[in-house]
Design a protein around this motif. Structure first.
Motif, PDB file in Angstrom:
ATOM      1  N   TYR A 139       0.830  -1.207   0.000  1.00 26.05           N
ATOM      2  CA  TYR A 139       0.000   0.000   0.000  1.00 26.05           C
ATOM      3  C   TYR A 139       0.867   1.262   0.000  1.00 26.05           C
ATOM      4  O   TYR A 139       0.520   2.260  -0.648  1.00 26.05           O
ATOM      5  CB  TYR A 139      -0.932   0.002   1.209  1.00 26.05           C
ATOM      6  N   ARG A 143       1.149   4.395  -2.844  1.00 22.09           N
ATOM      7  CA  ARG A 143       0.762   5.697  -2.290  1.00 22.09           C
ATOM      8  C   ARG A 143      -0.692   5.677  -1.801  1.00 22.09           C
ATOM      9  O   ARG A 143      -1.443   6.634  -1.957  1.00 22.09           O
ATOM     10  CB  ARG A 143       0.960   6.816  -3.331  1.00 22.09           C
ATOM     11  N   LYS A 144      -1.068   4.563  -1.199  1.00 16.18           N
ATOM     12  CA  LYS A 144      -2.420   4.403  -0.681  1.00 16.18           C
ATOM     13  C   LYS A 144      -2.421   4.061   0.807  1.00 16.18           C
ATOM     14  O   LYS A 144      -3.380   3.479   1.311  1.00 16.18           O
ATOM     15  CB  LYS A 144      -3.164   3.308  -1.459  1.00 16.18           C
ATOM     16  N   TYR A 145      -1.349   4.443   1.480  1.00 17.63           N
ATOM     17  CA  TYR A 145      -1.253   4.150   2.906  1.00 17.63           C
ATOM     18  C   TYR A 145      -1.423   5.439   3.702  1.00 17.63           C
ATOM     19  O   TYR A 145      -0.783   6.454   3.398  1.00 17.63           O
ATOM     20  CB  TYR A 145       0.091   3.514   3.233  1.00 17.63           C
ATOM     21  N   GLU A 146      -2.297   5.400   4.712  1.00 17.35           N
ATOM     22  CA  GLU A 146      -2.579   6.567   5.539  1.00 17.35           C
ATOM     23  C   GLU A 146      -2.305   6.242   7.011  1.00 17.35           C
ATOM     24  O   GLU A 146      -2.700   5.175   7.502  1.00 17.35           O
ATOM     25  CB  GLU A 146      -4.036   6.998   5.388  1.00 17.35           C
ATOM     26  N   ASP A 157     -11.302  -0.401   3.057  1.00 14.51           N
ATOM     27  CA  ASP A 157      -9.934  -0.118   3.472  1.00 14.51           C
ATOM     28  C   ASP A 157      -9.417  -1.254   4.350  1.00 14.51           C
ATOM     29  O   ASP A 157     -10.193  -2.050   4.894  1.00 14.51           O
ATOM     30  CB  ASP A 157      -9.855   1.191   4.255  1.00 14.51           C
ATOM     31  N   ARG A 216      -5.785   2.303   1.700  1.00 14.31           N
ATOM     32  CA  ARG A 216      -7.006   2.779   1.064  1.00 14.31           C
ATOM     33  C   ARG A 216      -7.413   1.873  -0.092  1.00 14.31           C
ATOM     34  O   ARG A 216      -6.583   1.370  -0.826  1.00 14.31           O
ATOM     35  CB  ARG A 216      -6.836   4.204   0.530  1.00 14.31           C
ATOM     36  N   ASP A 218      -9.234   3.049  -2.674  1.00 13.37           N
ATOM     37  CA  ASP A 218      -9.069   3.818  -3.917  1.00 13.37           C
ATOM     38  C   ASP A 218      -7.928   4.826  -3.816  1.00 13.37           C
ATOM     39  O   ASP A 218      -7.270   4.925  -2.804  1.00 13.37           O
ATOM     40  CB  ASP A 218     -10.364   4.536  -4.267  1.00 13.37           C
TER      41      ASP A 218
END
Length: 218
Positions: A139, A143-146, A157, A216, A218
């Protein structure tokens, strides 16, 4: 002569009895061994069911405004939850492609495959990413990691728990699928929690259950 014949007869009868006894013993052993193995397997499965935590009903999720993929994820999670999968029945072995291993990330990988957004394991190219840390890195690379605390998770998620006794389990890493979030809390469904799928509602706060971040959808 009569005594000799009687003695001979007795020896013959004893020999025949011995042969029959051996044959019966072999037959009983070959009958009992598989039966004993089946009983042992049944008892092990029953013990796993009895020792696992009681399952809560699948929650009612408001799907208004969700995407088709998010709704598909929730529907599939509900269907699998109703099967009561437990380590390592045929359902779980389907998630893991036959591997008997910790399967929290396997379950999520399988769900993503089935709803049409499969992973691409950077090491094998497979749709399945069985490792928690590899999935986290996946992830991050997308670039989908928060990080927890700066993001409100959405259905679909993936929640990451990293640290000693993550999610209260005997592990240093765990993942669960977010199926709902509201008012600072989220509801997740996680594989291999007590050896089965489990529903849990928790606060969206750093450190809660060793929660560190989200992948994430999306």
């Amino acid at each position: 002569m009569v005594k000799m014949r009687t003695g001979l007869k007795r020896k013959v009868l004893l020999a025949i009895s011995g042969v029959i006894g051996c044959a019966l013993t072999v037959a009983v052993v070959y009958t009992i061994l598989p039966l004993r193995e089946n009983i042992r397997t049944a008892l092990t499965t029953m013990q796993a069911h009895l020792s696992a935590p009681a399952t809560a009903p699948f929650p009612v999720i408001d799907t208004y405004g969700l995407s088709k993929t998010q709704i598909a994820i929730i529907d599939l999670a509900r269907q699998e939850y109703a099967k009561h999968p437990i380590s390592y029945d045929q359902n779980v072995l389907t998630y893991t492609q036959g591997d008997k291993q910790a399967w929290c990330a396997d379950f999520i990988s399988w769900v993503m495959l089935k709803v049409g957004v499969p992973y691409n394991n950077p090491n094998s190219g497979s749709w399945r990413i069985p490792g928690v840390y590899t999935l986290q890195e996946y992830y991050q690379s997308m670039r989908k990691y928060e990080t927890v605390g700066s993001y409100t998770p959405q259905p679909g998620d993936v929640a990451f728990y990293i640290g000693k006794s993550a999610f209260g389990l005997n592990t240093s890493g765990h993942v669960a699928l977010v199926i709902g979030a509201d008012h600072g809390h989220m509801t997740t469904i996680g594989g291999n929690e007590g050896g089965r799928l489990r529903i849990d509602t928790q606060a969206i706060q750093p450190g809660v259950n060793r929660l560190v971040g989200f992948g994430r959808l999306d």
